[in-house]
Write a protein that holds these residues in place. Structure first.
Motif, PDB file in Angstrom:
ATOM      1  N   SER A  78       0.870  -1.271   0.058  1.00 51.34           N
ATOM      2  CA  SER A  78      -0.149  -0.069  -0.058  1.00 51.34           C
ATOM      3  C   SER A  78       0.648   1.098  -0.047  1.00 51.34           C
ATOM      4  CB  SER A  78      -0.849   0.148   1.270  1.00 51.34           C
ATOM      5  OG  SER A  78      -1.874  -0.813   1.043  1.00 51.34           O
ATOM      6  N   ASN A  79       1.944   1.411   0.786  1.00 54.08           N
ATOM      7  CA  ASN A  79       2.749   2.262   0.736  1.00 54.08           C
ATOM      8  C   ASN A  79       3.647   2.589  -0.522  1.00 54.08           C
ATOM      9  OD1 ASN A  79       2.276   2.874   3.439  1.00 54.08           O
ATOM     10  ND2 ASN A  79       4.051   1.606   4.310  1.00 54.08           N
ATOM     11  N   MET A  80       3.999   1.351  -1.164  1.00 52.93           N
ATOM     12  CA  MET A  80       4.726   1.722  -2.552  1.00 52.93           C
ATOM     13  C   MET A  80       3.683   2.120  -3.550  1.00 52.93           C
ATOM     14  SD  MET A  80       7.432   0.860  -1.399  1.00 52.93           S
ATOM     15  CE  MET A  80       8.493   1.194  -2.805  1.00 52.93           C
ATOM     16  N   ILE A  81       2.510   1.620  -3.596  1.00 55.77           N
ATOM     17  CA  ILE A  81       1.373   2.239  -4.540  1.00 55.77           C
ATOM     18  C   ILE A  81       1.165   3.507  -4.239  1.00 55.77           C
ATOM     19  CG2 ILE A  81      -0.955   2.307  -5.072  1.00 55.77           C
ATOM     20  CD1 ILE A  81      -0.946  -0.972  -4.534  1.00 55.77           C
ATOM     21  N   SER A  82       1.218   4.151  -3.034  1.00 52.09           N
ATOM     22  CA  SER A  82       0.725   5.557  -2.711  1.00 52.09           C
ATOM     23  C   SER A  82       2.294   6.413  -3.151  1.00 52.09           C
ATOM     24  CB  SER A  82       0.795   5.837  -1.295  1.00 52.09           C
ATOM     25  OG  SER A  82      -0.664   5.102  -0.567  1.00 52.09           O
ATOM     26  N   MET A  83       3.453   5.783  -2.962  1.00 58.18           N
ATOM     27  CA  MET A  83       4.572   6.398  -3.132  1.00 58.18           C
ATOM     28  C   MET A  83       4.611   6.550  -4.788  1.00 58.18           C
ATOM     29  SD  MET A  83       7.272   5.162  -0.280  1.00 58.18           S
ATOM     30  CE  MET A  83       8.823   6.181  -1.158  1.00 58.18           C
ATOM     31  N   SER A  84       4.459   5.653  -5.489  1.00 60.46           N
ATOM     32  CA  SER A  84       4.331   5.646  -6.920  1.00 60.46           C
ATOM     33  C   SER A  84       3.245   6.681  -7.540  1.00 60.46           C
ATOM     34  CB  SER A  84       4.073   4.238  -7.477  1.00 60.46           C
ATOM     35  OG  SER A  84       3.885   4.274  -8.969  1.00 60.46           O
ATOM     36  N   ASP A  85       1.923   6.684  -6.831  1.00 58.41           N
ATOM     37  CA  ASP A  85       0.967   7.682  -7.211  1.00 58.41           C
ATOM     38  C   ASP A  85       1.615   9.051  -6.946  1.00 58.41           C
ATOM     39  OD1 ASP A  85      -0.564   5.670  -7.833  1.00 58.41           O
ATOM     40  OD2 ASP A  85      -1.806   5.841  -5.997  1.00 58.41           O
ATOM     41  N   SER A  86       2.542   9.263  -6.045  1.00 55.85           N
ATOM     42  CA  SER A  86       3.129  10.726  -5.534  1.00 55.85           C
ATOM     43  C   SER A  86       4.169  10.986  -6.396  1.00 55.85           C
ATOM     44  CB  SER A  86       3.399  10.704  -4.195  1.00 55.85           C
ATOM     45  OG  SER A  86       2.362  10.149  -3.369  1.00 55.85           O
ATOM     46  N   GLY A  87       4.554  10.055  -7.506  1.00 59.01           N
ATOM     47  CA  GLY A  87       5.890  10.495  -8.264  1.00 59.01           C
ATOM     48  C   GLY A  87       7.020   9.807  -8.203  1.00 59.01           C
ATOM     49  N   TYR A  88       7.281   8.858  -7.036  1.00 65.19           N
ATOM     50  CA  TYR A  88       8.179   8.275  -6.848  1.00 65.19           C
ATOM     51  C   TYR A  88       8.386   7.153  -7.912  1.00 65.19           C
ATOM     52  CZ  TYR A  88       9.005  10.108  -2.210  1.00 65.19           C
ATOM     53  OH  TYR A  88       9.399  10.696  -0.983  1.00 65.19           O
ATOM     54  N   ASN A  89       9.490   6.773  -8.424  1.00 63.29           N
ATOM     55  CA  ASN A  89       9.940   5.913  -9.369  1.00 63.29           C
ATOM     56  C   ASN A  89      10.048   4.312  -8.619  1.00 63.29           C
ATOM     57  OD1 ASN A  89      10.664   4.939 -11.837  1.00 63.29           O
ATOM     58  ND2 ASN A  89      12.919   5.498 -11.607  1.00 63.29           N
ATOM     59  N   VAL A  90       8.907   3.654  -8.928  1.00 62.34           N
ATOM     60  CA  VAL A  90       8.836   2.174  -8.437  1.00 62.34           C
ATOM     61  C   VAL A  90       8.618   1.037  -9.285  1.00 62.34           C
ATOM     62  CG1 VAL A  90       7.528   0.970  -6.636  1.00 62.34           C
ATOM     63  CG2 VAL A  90       7.691   3.523  -6.244  1.00 62.34           C
ATOM     64  N   LEU A  91       9.499   0.029  -9.107  1.00 56.03           N
ATOM     65  CA  LEU A  91       9.396  -1.073  -9.880  1.00 56.03           C
ATOM     66  C   LEU A  91       8.809  -2.279  -8.826  1.00 56.03           C
ATOM     67  CD1 LEU A  91       9.612  -2.938 -12.302  1.00 56.03           C
ATOM     68  CD2 LEU A  91      12.245  -3.230 -12.147  1.00 56.03           C
ATOM     69  N   ALA A  92       7.958  -2.819  -8.803  1.00 57.05           N
ATOM     70  CA  ALA A  92       7.444  -4.013  -7.980  1.00 57.05           C
ATOM     71  C   ALA A  92       7.676  -5.280  -8.833  1.00 57.05           C
ATOM     72  CB  ALA A  92       5.975  -3.815  -7.662  1.00 57.05           C
ATOM     73  N   ILE A  93       8.343  -6.378  -8.059  1.00 54.37           N
ATOM     74  CA  ILE A  93       8.594  -7.584  -8.406  1.00 54.37           C
ATOM     75  C   ILE A  93       7.757  -8.528  -7.388  1.00 54.37           C
ATOM     76  CG2 ILE A  93      10.228  -9.560  -8.923  1.00 54.37           C
ATOM     77  CD1 ILE A  93      12.216  -7.190  -9.736  1.00 54.37           C
ATOM     78  N   ALA A  94       6.704  -9.138  -8.194  1.00 53.49           N
ATOM     79  CA  ALA A  94       5.918 -10.128  -7.415  1.00 53.49           C
ATOM     80  C   ALA A  94       6.607 -11.550  -7.366  1.00 53.49           C
ATOM     81  CB  ALA A  94       4.500 -10.020  -7.551  1.00 53.49           C
ATOM     82  N   GLN A  95       7.180 -12.147  -6.145  1.00 47.81           N
ATOM     83  CA  GLN A  95       7.488 -13.373  -6.181  1.00 47.81           C
ATOM     84  C   GLN A  95       6.518 -14.155  -5.671  1.00 47.81           C
ATOM     85  OE1 GLN A  95      10.631 -14.109  -3.219  1.00 47.81           O
ATOM     86  NE2 GLN A  95      10.851 -16.023  -3.733  1.00 47.81           N
ATOM     87  N   ARG A  96       6.551 -15.498  -6.601  1.00 50.66           N
ATOM     88  CA  ARG A  96       5.625 -16.606  -6.009  1.00 50.66           C
ATOM     89  C   ARG A  96       4.298 -16.027  -5.733  1.00 50.66           C
ATOM     90  NH1 ARG A  96      10.624 -18.976  -3.605  1.00 50.66           N
ATOM     91  NH2 ARG A  96      11.377 -20.304  -5.151  1.00 50.66           N
ATOM     92  N   SER A  97       3.666 -15.197  -6.433  1.00 50.45           N
ATOM     93  CA  SER A  97       2.292 -14.605  -6.009  1.00 50.45           C
ATOM     94  C   SER A  97       1.101 -14.787  -7.175  1.00 50.45           C
ATOM     95  CB  SER A  97       2.344 -13.092  -5.967  1.00 50.45           C
ATOM     96  OG  SER A  97       3.377 -12.650  -5.007  1.00 50.45           O
ATOM     97  N   GLY A  98       1.361 -16.220  -7.877  1.00 47.03           N
ATOM     98  CA  GLY A  98       0.344 -16.547  -8.887  1.00 47.03           C
ATOM     99  C   GLY A  98       0.322 -15.992 -10.111  1.00 47.03           C
ATOM    100  N   ASN A  99      -0.615 -16.008 -11.198  1.00 52.29           N
ATOM    101  CA  ASN A  99      -0.176 -15.502 -12.334  1.00 52.29           C
ATOM    102  C   ASN A  99      -0.815 -13.954 -12.509  1.00 52.29           C
ATOM    103  OD1 ASN A  99      -3.140 -15.144 -12.477  1.00 52.29           O
ATOM    104  ND2 ASN A  99      -3.506 -17.204 -12.949  1.00 52.29           N
ATOM    105  N   ASP A 100      -0.545 -13.515 -13.648  1.00 53.73           N
ATOM    106  CA  ASP A 100      -0.736 -11.943 -13.600  1.00 53.73           C
ATOM    107  C   ASP A 100      -2.019 -11.567 -13.273  1.00 53.73           C
ATOM    108  OD1 ASP A 100       1.627 -12.073 -14.670  1.00 53.73           O
ATOM    109  OD2 ASP A 100       1.194 -11.591 -16.876  1.00 53.73           O
ATOM    110  N   ILE A 101      -3.062 -12.358 -13.441  1.00 51.52           N
ATOM    111  CA  ILE A 101      -4.378 -11.826 -13.113  1.00 51.52           C
ATOM    112  C   ILE A 101      -4.523 -11.855 -11.438  1.00 51.52           C
ATOM    113  CG2 ILE A 101      -6.820 -12.580 -13.080  1.00 51.52           C
ATOM    114  CD1 ILE A 101      -6.438 -13.498 -15.951  1.00 51.52           C
TER     115      ILE A 101
END
Length: 168
Positions: A78-101
């Motif tokens: 949630s913090n990373m999404i908010s920071m990205s919305d605020s202009g921070y440059n964020v790349l998220a890597i979802a490990q073992r979190s299922g398929n794209d959907i």
């Protein structure tokens, strides 16, 4: 008055010891950047191809490794999404979190505010020797300059980001 000074000194010493322990934990658990990582092409769940070198060339990049099964990651995401919305440059890597959907559902459709890479088998995290979720890397101009693992507040992330921009 001396009791107040002693109490203040004790609190400062305690805070310094906590900071030292946290720094030591981050140092011991710091990921190992694989050779040539900055040129590795990542394919995002919305179809873009990105490299760390490109993402971090103009603006400090926060690389956020997380997992669906990580309880702490729910708060940090949630913090990373908010920071990205605020202009921070964020790349998220979802490990073992299922398929794209499943990842889009987990992010409640907010994945478009930041690029998200699906790492279904944990191969990317394994390349970095990441054992703890969440892990946050701060990259400036293609070089990892700081990392932290486990829970970190939005304020803690912003302070680290500020520190990197000020001193690196």
């Amino acid at each position: 008055m001396t009791n107040i000074r002693q109490g203040f000194r004790t609190i400062l010493l305690l805070l310094a010891m906590i900071a030292l322990v946290l720094w030591l934990m981050d140092w011991l658990r710091a990921p190992k950047a694989p050779q040539g990582f900055e040129q590795q092409v990542f394919h995002t769940i919305d179809g873009r191809d990105l490299t760390i070198a490109d993402l971090s060339a103009r603006k400090t990049l926060l690389i956020y490794f997380w997992s669906r099964d990580c309880g702490v990651c729910h708060y940090t995401t949630s913090n990373m999404i908010s920071m990205s919305d605020s202009g921070y440059n964020v790349l998220a890597i979802a490990q073992r979190s299922g398929n794209d959907i499943q990842i889009v559902r987990q992010l409640q459709g907010k994945h478009l505010t930041m690029p998200v890479v699906n790492d279904p088998a944990g191969a990317i995290a394994a390349q970095w020797q990441i054992d703890v979720m969440p892990t946050l890397l701060i990259v400036k101009k293609g070089k990892v300059v700081q990392s932290t693992t486990g829970w970190t507040s939005a304020t803690g992330i912003k302070l680290r980001h500020w520190w990197v921009n000020k001193w690196y």
